[in-house]
Design an enzyme around this catalytic site. Structure first.
Site, PDB file in Angstrom:
ATOM      1  N   LEU A   1      18.422  10.434   2.896  1.00  0.00           N
ATOM      2  CA  LEU A   1      18.539  11.135   1.622  1.00  0.00           C
ATOM      3  C   LEU A   1      18.399  12.644   1.759  1.00  0.00           C
ATOM      4  CD1 LEU A   1      18.737  10.150  -1.386  1.00  0.00           C
ATOM      5  CD2 LEU A   1      16.451  11.079  -1.563  1.00  0.00           C
TER       6      LEU A   1
ATOM      7  N   ALA B   1       0.837  -1.206   0.000  1.00  0.00           N
ATOM      8  CA  ALA B   1       0.000   0.000   0.000  1.00  0.00           C
ATOM      9  C   ALA B   1       0.866   1.249   0.000  1.00  0.00           C
ATOM     10  CB  ALA B   1      -0.934  -0.009   1.196  1.00  0.00           C
ATOM     11  N   GLY B   2       1.944   1.219  -0.795  1.00  0.00           N
ATOM     12  CA  GLY B   2       2.687   2.442  -1.067  1.00  0.00           C
ATOM     13  C   GLY B   2       2.001   3.140  -2.233  1.00  0.00           C
ATOM     14  N   GLY B   3       2.755   3.989  -2.915  1.00  0.00           N
ATOM     15  CA  GLY B   3       2.166   4.724  -4.029  1.00  0.00           C
ATOM     16  C   GLY B   3       1.608   3.799  -5.100  1.00  0.00           C
ATOM     17  N   ALA B   4       2.380   2.806  -5.507  1.00  0.00           N
ATOM     18  CA  ALA B   4       1.937   1.929  -6.593  1.00  0.00           C
ATOM     19  C   ALA B   4       0.714   1.121  -6.171  1.00  0.00           C
ATOM     20  CB  ALA B   4       3.069   0.995  -7.015  1.00  0.00           C
TER      21      ALA B   4
ATOM     22  N   ARG C   1      22.587  10.480 -11.865  1.00  0.00           N
ATOM     23  CA  ARG C   1      23.025  10.090 -10.522  1.00  0.00           C
ATOM     24  C   ARG C   1      24.243   9.180 -10.494  1.00  0.00           C
ATOM     25  NH1 ARG C   1      17.120   9.313  -7.659  1.00  0.00           N
ATOM     26  NH2 ARG C   1      16.725  11.552  -7.649  1.00  0.00           N
TER      27      ARG C   1
ATOM     28  N   HIS D   1      22.449   6.954  -4.817  1.00  0.00           N
ATOM     29  CA  HIS D   1      22.125   8.382  -4.903  1.00  0.00           C
ATOM     30  C   HIS D   1      23.307   9.164  -4.353  1.00  0.00           C
ATOM     31  CE1 HIS D   1      20.170  12.191  -4.176  1.00  0.00           C
ATOM     32  NE2 HIS D   1      19.072  11.773  -4.780  1.00  0.00           N
TER      33      HIS D   1
ATOM     34  N   ARG E   1      17.886   4.972 -13.101  1.00  0.00           N
ATOM     35  CA  ARG E   1      16.640   5.737 -13.109  1.00  0.00           C
ATOM     36  C   ARG E   1      16.927   7.225 -12.958  1.00  0.00           C
ATOM     37  NH1 ARG E   1      13.570   8.031  -9.059  1.00  0.00           N
ATOM     38  NH2 ARG E   1      14.653   6.984  -7.352  1.00  0.00           N
TER      39      ARG E   1
ATOM     40  N   GLN F   1      20.659   1.798  -7.925  1.00  0.00           N
ATOM     41  CA  GLN F   1      21.091   3.197  -7.977  1.00  0.00           C
ATOM     42  C   GLN F   1      21.666   3.667  -6.654  1.00  0.00           C
ATOM     43  OE1 GLN F   1      18.192   6.716  -8.367  1.00  0.00           O
ATOM     44  NE2 GLN F   1      19.305   6.638 -10.291  1.00  0.00           N
TER      45      GLN F   1
ATOM     46  N   THR G   1      17.523  15.351  -0.955  1.00  0.00           N
ATOM     47  CA  THR G   1      17.035  15.305  -2.329  1.00  0.00           C
ATOM     48  C   THR G   1      17.940  16.024  -3.319  1.00  0.00           C
ATOM     49  OG1 THR G   1      15.246  15.953  -3.817  1.00  0.00           O
ATOM     50  CG2 THR G   1      15.580  17.341  -1.908  1.00  0.00           C
ATOM     51  N   GLU G   2      17.924  15.479  -4.542  1.00  0.00           N
ATOM     52  CA  GLU G   2      18.582  16.128  -5.658  1.00  0.00           C
ATOM     53  C   GLU G   2      17.972  17.505  -5.905  1.00  0.00           C
ATOM     54  OE1 GLU G   2      19.268  13.210  -8.708  1.00  0.00           O
ATOM     55  OE2 GLU G   2      18.311  14.603 -10.092  1.00  0.00           O
TER      56      GLU G   2
ATOM     57  N   PHE H   1      15.699  18.981 -12.298  1.00  0.00           N
ATOM     58  CA  PHE H   1      16.122  17.749 -11.649  1.00  0.00           C
ATOM     59  C   PHE H   1      17.139  17.068 -12.535  1.00  0.00           C
ATOM     60  CE2 PHE H   1      15.194  14.761  -8.280  1.00  0.00           C
ATOM     61  CZ  PHE H   1      14.624  15.595  -7.345  1.00  0.00           C
TER      62      PHE H   1
ATOM     63  N   LEU I   1       8.366   8.239  -8.794  1.00  0.00           N
ATOM     64  CA  LEU I   1       7.025   8.660  -8.362  1.00  0.00           C
ATOM     65  C   LEU I   1       6.095   8.652  -9.569  1.00  0.00           C
ATOM     66  CD1 LEU I   1       7.843  11.512  -5.798  1.00  0.00           C
ATOM     67  CD2 LEU I   1       7.090   9.169  -5.329  1.00  0.00           C
TER      68      LEU I   1
ATOM     69  N   HIS J   1      19.969   3.410  -3.019  1.00  0.00           N
ATOM     70  CA  HIS J   1      18.719   4.161  -3.106  1.00  0.00           C
ATOM     71  C   HIS J   1      17.580   3.441  -3.814  1.00  0.00           C
ATOM     72  CE1 HIS J   1      16.314   7.715  -3.088  1.00  0.00           C
ATOM     73  NE2 HIS J   1      16.295   7.834  -4.391  1.00  0.00           N
TER      74      HIS J   1
HETATM   75  C1  LIG Z   1      14.362   8.820   0.496  1.00  0.00           C
HETATM   76  C2  LIG Z   1      13.807   8.600  -0.858  1.00  0.00           C
HETATM   77  C3  LIG Z   1      13.494   9.683  -1.672  1.00  0.00           C
HETATM   78  C4  LIG Z   1      12.973   9.498  -2.945  1.00  0.00           C
HETATM   79  N1  LIG Z   1      12.662  10.606  -3.714  1.00  0.00           N
HETATM   80  C5  LIG Z   1      12.098  10.409  -4.927  1.00  0.00           C
HETATM   81  C6  LIG Z   1      11.691  11.531  -5.722  1.00  0.00           C
HETATM   82  O1  LIG Z   1      11.828  12.688  -5.327  1.00  0.00           O
HETATM   83  N2  LIG Z   1      11.122  11.291  -6.923  1.00  0.00           N
HETATM   84  C7  LIG Z   1      10.936  10.024  -7.381  1.00  0.00           C
HETATM   85  O2  LIG Z   1      10.403   9.879  -8.464  1.00  0.00           O
HETATM   86  N3  LIG Z   1      11.303   8.959  -6.648  1.00  0.00           N
HETATM   87  C8  LIG Z   1      11.866   9.116  -5.431  1.00  0.00           C
HETATM   88  N4  LIG Z   1      12.224   8.019  -4.689  1.00  0.00           N
HETATM   89  C9  LIG Z   1      11.879   6.682  -5.165  1.00  0.00           C
HETATM   90  C10 LIG Z   1      10.414   6.409  -4.908  1.00  0.00           C
HETATM   91  O3  LIG Z   1       9.981   7.105  -3.773  1.00  0.00           O
HETATM   92  C11 LIG Z   1      10.130   4.936  -4.661  1.00  0.00           C
HETATM   93  O4  LIG Z   1      10.747   4.183  -5.646  1.00  0.00           O
HETATM   94  C12 LIG Z   1       8.635   4.668  -4.731  1.00  0.00           C
HETATM   95  O5  LIG Z   1       7.974   5.509  -3.832  1.00  0.00           O
HETATM   96  C13 LIG Z   1       8.312   3.236  -4.438  1.00  0.00           C
HETATM   97  O6  LIG Z   1       6.918   3.098  -4.319  1.00  0.00           O
HETATM   98  P1  LIG Z   1       6.226   1.691  -4.205  1.00  0.00           P
HETATM   99  O7  LIG Z   1       4.784   1.933  -4.113  1.00  0.00           O
HETATM  100  O8  LIG Z   1       6.736   0.811  -5.267  1.00  0.00           O
HETATM  101  O9  LIG Z   1       6.796   1.090  -2.830  1.00  0.00           O
HETATM  102  P2  LIG Z   1       6.672   1.586  -1.310  1.00  0.00           P
HETATM  103  O10 LIG Z   1       6.135   2.943  -1.173  1.00  0.00           O
HETATM  104  O11 LIG Z   1       7.973   1.276  -0.683  1.00  0.00           O
HETATM  105  O12 LIG Z   1       5.582   0.640  -0.705  1.00  0.00           O
HETATM  106  C14 LIG Z   1       5.787  -0.717  -0.487  1.00  0.00           C
HETATM  107  C15 LIG Z   1       4.546  -1.280   0.139  1.00  0.00           C
HETATM  108  O13 LIG Z   1       4.631  -2.685   0.129  1.00  0.00           O
HETATM  109  C16 LIG Z   1       4.265  -3.189   1.377  1.00  0.00           C
HETATM  110  N5  LIG Z   1       4.952  -4.461   1.557  1.00  0.00           N
HETATM  111  C17 LIG Z   1       6.274  -4.733   1.445  1.00  0.00           C
HETATM  112  N6  LIG Z   1       6.503  -6.039   1.683  1.00  0.00           N
HETATM  113  C18 LIG Z   1       5.295  -6.598   1.924  1.00  0.00           C
HETATM  114  C19 LIG Z   1       4.870  -7.913   2.239  1.00  0.00           C
HETATM  115  N7  LIG Z   1       5.717  -8.917   2.375  1.00  0.00           N
HETATM  116  N8  LIG Z   1       3.554  -8.125   2.428  1.00  0.00           N
HETATM  117  C20 LIG Z   1       2.659  -7.116   2.338  1.00  0.00           C
HETATM  118  N9  LIG Z   1       3.019  -5.866   2.043  1.00  0.00           N
HETATM  119  C21 LIG Z   1       4.313  -5.613   1.840  1.00  0.00           C
HETATM  120  C22 LIG Z   1       4.630  -2.124   2.377  1.00  0.00           C
HETATM  121  O14 LIG Z   1       3.802  -2.226   3.498  1.00  0.00           O
HETATM  122  C23 LIG Z   1       4.334  -0.864   1.584  1.00  0.00           C
HETATM  123  O15 LIG Z   1       2.981  -0.513   1.757  1.00  0.00           O
HETATM  124  C24 LIG Z   1      12.775   8.201  -3.422  1.00  0.00           C
HETATM  125  C25 LIG Z   1      13.089   7.106  -2.620  1.00  0.00           C
HETATM  126  C26 LIG Z   1      13.616   7.292  -1.360  1.00  0.00           C
HETATM  127  C27 LIG Z   1      13.993   6.099  -0.550  1.00  0.00           C
END
Ligand SMILES: Cc1cc2nc3c(=O)[nH]c(=O)nc-3n(C[C@H](O)[C@H](O)[C@H](O)COP(=O)(O)OP(=O)(O)OC[C@H]3O[C@@H](n4cnc5c(N)ncnc54)[C@H](O)[C@@H]3O)c2cc1C
Ligand code: SF4
Ligand code: FES
Lengths: 259, 585
Positions: free
Chosen positions: B252, B13-16, B286, B242, B394, B240, B254-255, B116, B400, B353
């Site tokens: 981090l 339940a992250g962004g994706a 990067r 960073h 990347r 990657q 940020t860039e 960026f 994002l 990163h």
């Molecule tokens: C500090 C930092 C700064 C960044 N800044 C930028 C930026 O400015 N611009 C940009 O484009 N990108 C940036 N990125 C990259 C980007 O933020 C991430 O790649 C992206 O948010 C990942 O999103 P996601 O939904 O794939 O995963 P996440 O947001 O990491 O979510 C993962 C989800 O999976 C769940 N999960 C994991 N394992 C399990 C499991 N076994 N069972 C059930 N649930 C599970 C977790 O609970 C969580 O809800 C940054 C990354 C970091 C670390």
């Protein structure tokens, strides 16, 4: 048992200071433990460890868990104050363990760590967050607009209008505020500061059109009027949100119906 | 054991995951399983912004964005996918604005944009303002906005449920997804979720490094679950680093700090990026900046008594600008380093990163079981997946974007698939057996190995041997060390034997995932005898398009005697309009 000493802890400011010499101290962490599988009672337990005082309380908890007692249980994820997992009561104040440095806690005395108050303790420092999130959901924390045709481009918003609710967009839902509020401790029905902060974020967003509805929700007997302006919440907020001010603004909007 | 039945199950339940859930909940009965409360996900840590050629502040278009993405990825990007990413970027930013995201605004009231790294006008002429942002907490605002909209849509969450296994049923020799097995943290109970469609959105795997910007919980659980079931992982050698992590902590910065005018300096105060990237300077890609930093350090121009870092200098920027545009990162410097960024430069070093590689998918988010075959009912999106829009490196602000574009696509595709198939695929016999055995083994083990020791050694070997600079020798050292650690892991035991909130047990499970994935990364890196993007081999410093313009596909093989090994295969890169050129910034 060594007496804790704070050598060179005051090196902040100069980037290099402190790291060169051995910065370690011995500190005692007095942690409130509870595990219903073991006992119905919560107890205090002391742990001693060698640690650099520039490290975080979260680092200390990890050291205890990883090197001394694997059963010590707490939530954490980001480790830099952005995910809201690890609000706890440290030396009697609500803080994020990952944003609190040991040197800022008078580590020559035992540092107490206990779960945040007003929510049911499930194990050690882990509490039931459901009532907290329910209050959040109750204020309709999402943008509501009445336009029948979606605009093709973005809605326009002036930089000033955007600034109007900037402070309350910073909330990470850590519950440090709500669980520091005496009204909430006495009566779990009170929405609590975090829910009001999140209502504020929409009430004062020029794009939102459901301010009236949210105000009605907060006008309820368990709503904003319960706040007694003790400022505990503002002190507790790790994001520096002026929580009490936001609550006051909502109260004022309820009286004037202007927002 | 409990059995649940849904049309669509989303893991994460992250962004994706939440972007997918918003689409899929409207179209099918959906459950979101997440090991963290949704708002704790690491998307919330993203700072800098989200790329889209809105052209709100200067001329820009999606074709330039596509080119930058392909070039930034050192031509290992699948160009058809990059084109979709850049084209759909515009709507995905507008979608978020309509959902309520409080972007920073221009004087005209439109969404503001800033520079960026690697994003340029007209194919590399000069930096362009393409990143849409909300101060330096863009990820936080995306995560909050998506969660708010999940509340609005009534998305059904199972919080603190750890997915530990992917269920596969073969029908006529074709692998189909049947569901997942999850462990409930609060109770220790095991749940089987039968679903017509499963979407992995479980994020990255950075915790196999020591100095990393990733959360403690980013342990590659999704990648490991499908890999163990015989599905491939793509391009895992590409990680990657960073350039600007807080020295020793990895947090981090940020860039966007360099986008606002921040400058990298060595111990002589020299702006060294002018030497390495005359045009883009501090805003080069990067991988280029991270290598430049380490070159300065190796050649004795690093800062501090050990010469092991460089400075990010923001002191020439007006305090008002720092307060308005970079409030969070300046506070990190104050909180964790005791440094005032108005007046003092911030010590930084590269930090692990982002995983460019992951579960291979096509542009609909469908998971592949080889170079072309789709696994019916299985989807992946976000950092866990490899589409591949990021190739070998990347670009900042493209992730994002990726989670929004491909999260949405996967959500729609999965829900439409669940609506079209009449019945659920049969669960395999005794579906929870693997997880039950794994948990039982860890809980009852009396072995003498400790999770914390193995994890520490893993992280140290990864930092030392497969980070910014790699050679045959260092990678082999890592491969051997990982093999040793995997062997020791068989004797690991946990202290907490209980059922309720047993995070001790889950850390052990997570470590197992990290070990599997670290091995895949190292073995893939060993075989890639060239340098490209985030993968830099000192013994093969040039890109080799003749032999290595291809994606790595790593498969887990189990011999008749139970021995495990990794088989590497390769997949062609999709090239449409851009011919590979040398990358200069
Ligand atoms: C500090 C930092 C700064 C960044 N800044 C930028 C930026 O400015 N611009 C940009 O484009 N990108 C940036 N990125 C990259 C980007 O933020 C991430 O790649 C992206 O948010 C990942 O999103 P996601 O939904 O794939 O995963 P996440 O947001 O990491 O979510 C993962 C989800 O999976 C769940 N999960 C994991 N394992 C399990 C499991 N076994 N069972 C059930 N649930 C599970 C977790 O609970 C969580 O809800 C940054 C990354 C970091 C670390
Ligand atoms: S207002 Fe502050 S203290 Fe309260 S939940 Fe939000 S971030 Fe935490
Ligand atoms: S661990 Fe994320 S806020 Fe402390």
């Amino acid at each position: 048992m060594a007496t804790p000493t704070l050598d060179k802890a005051d090196g902040a400011g100069a980037p290099e200071a402190g790291f060169a010499d051995s910065p370690y101290i011995t500190a005692t962490f007095r942690i409130r433990r509870f595990n219903s599988e073991v006992s119905a009672e919560a107890v205090w337990e002391d742990f001693q460890l060698e640690i650099d005082p520039k490290e975080r309380v979260l680092d200390a908890l990890h050291k205890i868990k990883w090197d001394q007692d694997g059963t010590l249980t707490f939530r954490r994820s980001c480790a830099h104050g952005i995910c809201g997992s690890d609000a706890m009561r440290i030396n009697g104040k609500n803080r994020l363990a990952c944003k609190t440095l040991i040197k800022d806690l008078s580590p020559e005395k035992p540092i107490t760590v206990e779960p945040i108050k007003g929510l049911t303790v499930l194990k050690d420092l882990v509490v039931d967050m459901e009532p907290f999130f329910q209050a959040y959901r109750d204020v309709m924390p999402f943008l509501i607009t009445k336009d029948t045709n979606e605009p093709t481009r973005e809605r326009l918003q002036t930089a000033e209008d955007r600034e109007r609710f900037d402070d309350t967009t910073k909330c990470i839902l850590c519950a440090a505020c709500t669980s520091s509020c005496p009204v909430f401790w006495n009566d779990g029905q009170y929405f609590g500061p975090a829910a009001i902060v999140n209502a504020h974020r929409f009430i004062f967003d020029s794009r939102d059109e459901a301010g009236e509805q949210r105000l009605e929700i907060l006008n309820d007997k368990d709503g904003v009027w319960r706040c007694r302006t003790t400022f505990n919440c503002t002190d507790a907020c790790p994001r520096g949100i002026e929580v009490t001010k936001a609550i006051q603004e909502v109260k004022r909007a309820l009286i004037t119906r202007r927002f | 054991m409990k059995i649940h039945k849904y049309d669509t199950v989303i893991v994460g339940a992250g962004g994706a995951g939440m972007r997918a859930a918003i689409e899929s909940t409207k179209r099918s009965r959906t459950a979101v399983l997440t090991k963290l409360y949704p708002t704790r996900s690491h998307t919330g840590a993203a700072q800098g912004g989200m790329a889209a050629a809105l052209a709100n502040v200067e001329e820009d278009n999606w074709e330039w964005h596509t080119f930058d993405t392909v070039k930034g990825g050192d031509y290992l990007v699948d160009q058809d996918a990059a084109e979709i990413l850049a084209k759909e970027a515009i709507d995905s930013v507008l979608d978020l604005e309509k959902m309520g995201l409080p972007f920073n605004r221009t004087p005209d009231g439109t969404i503001d944009q800033r520079r960026f790294g690697g994003h340029s006008r007209n194919h590399g002429e000069a930096p362009v303002r393409r990143s849409c942002y909300a101060a330096d907490r863009t990820g936080h605002m995306i995560l909050q906005t998506l969660y708010q909209n999940c509340v609005k849509e009534g998305v059904e969450f199972f919080n603190e449920f750890y997915v530990l296994d992917q269920l596969i049923t073969e029908i006529d020799g074709v692998k189909h997804s049947a569901g997942v097995v999850a462990y409930e943290l609060a109770t220790g109970e095991i749940h089987v979720f039968q679903a017509k469609a499963v979407i992995y959105a479980s994020g990255g795997t950075g915790k196999f490094f020591k100095v990393t910007s990733n959360a403690h919980t980013l342990t590659g659980d999704g990648q490991a679950a499908v890999y163990r079931r015989g599905l491939p992982l793509e391009d895992m050698e590409f990680f990657q680093f960073h350039p600007t992590g807080i020295w020793r902590m990895g947090i981090l910065l940020t860039e966007g700090a360099r986008g606002e005018g921040g400058i990298l300096r060595n111990k002589d105060g020299e702006r060294f990026m002018e030497k390495y990237a005359p045009v883009m300077k501090d805003l080069a890609s990067r991988d280029v900046v991270s290598r430049s930093i380490y070159t300065e350090i190796r050649e004795g121009r690093g800062c501090g008594p050990e010469g092991d870092h460089v400075y990010l200098d923001l002191t020439h920027l007006p305090p008002e600008q720092l307060d308005a545009k970079l409030p969070d990162i300046t506070e990190f410097a104050r909180t964790y380093l005791g440094i005032e960024p108005y007046t003092d430069p911030i010590p930084i070093q590269p930090t692990a990163h982002y995983a460019m590689g992951g579960i291979p998918t096509n542009v609909r988010g469908e998971v592949l079981s080889d170079n072309t075959t789709v696994v019916p009912g299985l989807y992946a999106a976000g950092e866990v997946a490899c589409v591949s829009v990021h190739g070998a490196n990347r670009l900042g602000t493209n992730s994002l974007l990726d989670i929004n574009v491909f999260g949405k696509r996967a959500g729609i595709a999965a829900a439409e698939y669940s609506a079209t198939v009449a019945a659920h695929v049969e669960l395999p016999e005794d579906p929870a057996s693997l997880v039950v055995a794994q948990i039982e083994r860890l809980r009852s083990s009396t072995g003498s190995e400790r999770v914390a020791d193995i994890r520490r050694e893993l992280q140290e070997t990864m930092d030392a041997n497969v980070m910014v600079f790699r050679t045959e020798q260092t990678i082999k050292t890592a491969v051997e060390k990982i093999a040793e650690l995997r062997e020791r892991y068989r004797h690991v035991s946990v202290q907490d034997k209980g059922k309720r909130f047993n995070t001790d047990l889950l850390e052990a499970v997570e470590l197992g995932n990290l070990l599997d994935l670290a091995e895949v990364m190292a073995v893939s890196a060993l075989a890639r005898k060239e340098s490209r993007g985030g993968h830099y081999r000192e013994d093969y410093p040039n890109r080799d398009d003749v032999n290595f313009m291809r994606h790595t596909m790593a498969y887990r093989e189990v011999g008749d005697d139970g021995t495990e090994s990794i088989r590497l295969d390769y997949k062609p890169v999709v090239q449409t309009r851009y011919q590979p050129m040398e990358r200069k910034y």
